[in-house]
Design a protein around this motif. Sequence first.
Motif, mmCIF file in Angstrom:
data_model
loop_
_atom_site.group_PDB
_atom_site.id
_atom_site.type_symbol
_atom_site.label_atom_id
_atom_site.label_comp_id
_atom_site.label_asym_id
_atom_site.label_seq_id
_atom_site.Cartn_x
_atom_site.Cartn_y
_atom_site.Cartn_z
ATOM 1 N N PRO A 19 0.871 -1.259 -0.052
ATOM 2 C CA PRO A 19 -0.075 -0.073 0.109
ATOM 3 C C PRO A 19 0.813 1.336 -0.057
ATOM 4 O O PRO A 19 0.248 2.441 -0.853
ATOM 5 C CB PRO A 19 -0.659 -0.097 0.973
ATOM 6 N N THR A 20 1.961 1.162 0.652
ATOM 7 C CA THR A 20 2.893 2.456 0.784
ATOM 8 C C THR A 20 3.431 2.709 -0.459
ATOM 9 O O THR A 20 3.383 3.752 -1.239
ATOM 10 C CB THR A 20 3.925 2.431 1.681
ATOM 11 N N ALA A 21 3.995 1.680 -1.396
ATOM 12 C CA ALA A 21 4.444 1.975 -2.721
ATOM 13 C C ALA A 21 3.100 2.649 -3.705
ATOM 14 O O ALA A 21 3.565 3.123 -4.502
ATOM 15 C CB ALA A 21 5.057 0.658 -3.308
ATOM 16 N N GLN A 22 2.161 1.845 -3.382
ATOM 17 C CA GLN A 22 0.819 2.343 -3.953
ATOM 18 C C GLN A 22 0.702 3.574 -4.229
ATOM 19 O O GLN A 22 0.283 4.467 -5.147
ATOM 20 C CB GLN A 22 -0.372 1.196 -3.960
ATOM 21 N N ALA A 23 0.608 4.109 -2.936
ATOM 22 C CA ALA A 23 0.005 5.628 -2.582
ATOM 23 C C ALA A 23 1.328 6.579 -3.167
ATOM 24 O O ALA A 23 0.995 7.354 -3.873
ATOM 25 C CB ALA A 23 0.203 5.724 -1.073
ATOM 26 N N ILE A 24 2.416 5.907 -3.076
ATOM 27 C CA ILE A 24 3.692 6.992 -3.611
ATOM 28 C C ILE A 24 3.606 6.865 -5.412
ATOM 29 O O ILE A 24 4.191 7.710 -5.856
ATOM 30 C CB ILE A 24 4.967 6.381 -3.131
ATOM 31 N N GLY A 25 3.246 5.654 -5.830
ATOM 32 C CA GLY A 25 3.149 5.634 -7.172
ATOM 33 C C GLY A 25 4.419 5.179 -7.870
ATOM 34 O O GLY A 25 4.952 5.321 -9.066
ATOM 35 N N ALA A 26 5.457 4.503 -7.003
ATOM 36 C CA ALA A 26 6.771 3.914 -7.211
ATOM 37 C C ALA A 26 7.136 2.865 -6.630
ATOM 38 O O ALA A 26 6.792 3.007 -5.398
ATOM 39 C CB ALA A 26 7.814 5.220 -7.159
ATOM 40 N N VAL A 27 7.906 1.950 -6.996
ATOM 41 C CA VAL A 27 8.516 0.791 -6.672
ATOM 42 C C VAL A 27 10.022 0.794 -6.665
ATOM 43 O O VAL A 27 10.346 0.919 -7.605
ATOM 44 C CB VAL A 27 7.840 -0.459 -7.210
ATOM 45 N N ASN A 28 10.590 0.879 -5.392
ATOM 46 C CA ASN A 28 12.042 0.687 -5.628
ATOM 47 C C ASN A 28 12.663 -0.907 -5.146
ATOM 48 O O ASN A 28 14.050 -1.117 -5.004
ATOM 49 C CB ASN A 28 12.659 1.701 -4.974
ATOM 50 N N THR A 29 11.906 -1.790 -4.656
ATOM 51 C CA THR A 29 12.365 -3.026 -4.052
ATOM 52 C C THR A 29 11.096 -4.040 -4.479
ATOM 53 O O THR A 29 9.999 -3.878 -4.384
ATOM 54 C CB THR A 29 12.494 -2.887 -2.489
ATOM 55 N N ILE A 30 11.460 -5.019 -5.163
ATOM 56 C CA ILE A 30 10.639 -6.205 -5.644
ATOM 57 C C ILE A 30 11.240 -7.392 -4.883
ATOM 58 O O ILE A 30 12.356 -7.713 -4.853
ATOM 59 C CB ILE A 30 10.824 -6.387 -7.139
#
Length: 284
Positions: free
Chosen positions: A79-90
């Motif tokens: 949810p945090t990544a979704q809210a920010i609109g970016a992913v830096n860790t998979i």
Amino acid sequence: MNAFAEVIGDPIAQSKSPIMHGFWLEQAGIDGSYGRSHLTTDALPDFFAARRSDPHWRGCNVTLPHKQAVMPLLDRIDPTAQAIGAVNTIVSRDGVLIGHNTDAPGFLEPLRPQLAERHLLRTARILGTGGAARAIAHALWEEGFTLIIAGRDLAKAQALADAFGPQDVHVCTLDTFARPLDFDWGEAGDRLDLVVNATSLGMTGKPPLPIDFSNLPPGAIVYDAIYAPLVTPLLAEAQARGHPTIDGLSMLIGQGRIAFEHFFGAVPPSDPDSEAELRARLTA
């Protein structure tokens, strides 16, 4: 074959993540590895299709320009990544790819002592509107800061501000901070002021960030997300003027620490000696 993770991006040779994660693997005595892969955007689907089937692959960090491009290729997004609109860790869990954003909590890590205190007012001036600025704004909004977002493009600053409530978020152009401000700030009082450079200005090979320090309240913490050079022109002037400062390695190490735990299931050492050695390796 042992567990491994990596960082992906385009370009990727400049990434310090392999040095950092390699140090932590060594310190923790984990028989694993961490590398880097240079990938264009077109290569991402095939890359993830191949990695899904590898039981030893623990995941990857994502750097420019892929932090948004990877999102449709994942099975779940935090949810945090979704809210920010970016992913830096998979993170790979039995072939299921889960996207996280560790930039936000990583940015906050060196601020934890100040955030543990109570303040009548918390204000953050965030200079920049890109992916790092989005993560930083989200992190500070969650910590109760009033946000002032400054961008070279006012429309981009407004678009970032629109992600939050209509109150306690303000926008302006970046050159606002380059002009002298005739204002009596008075004493610092019971408040926490933060100025964050989330632009590329001040990075090696780039012009310095134009800022007039009359725009900074007394005692404001100056935090630069850039770590090359470690002491940017902004931080050098802030230190000369008596402002507390935080350099970009703090954010790099903070976000990397969280990612390492995701990948390898161990908490990296954070004692002063280990931290000093890690910083020495990263700046060698």
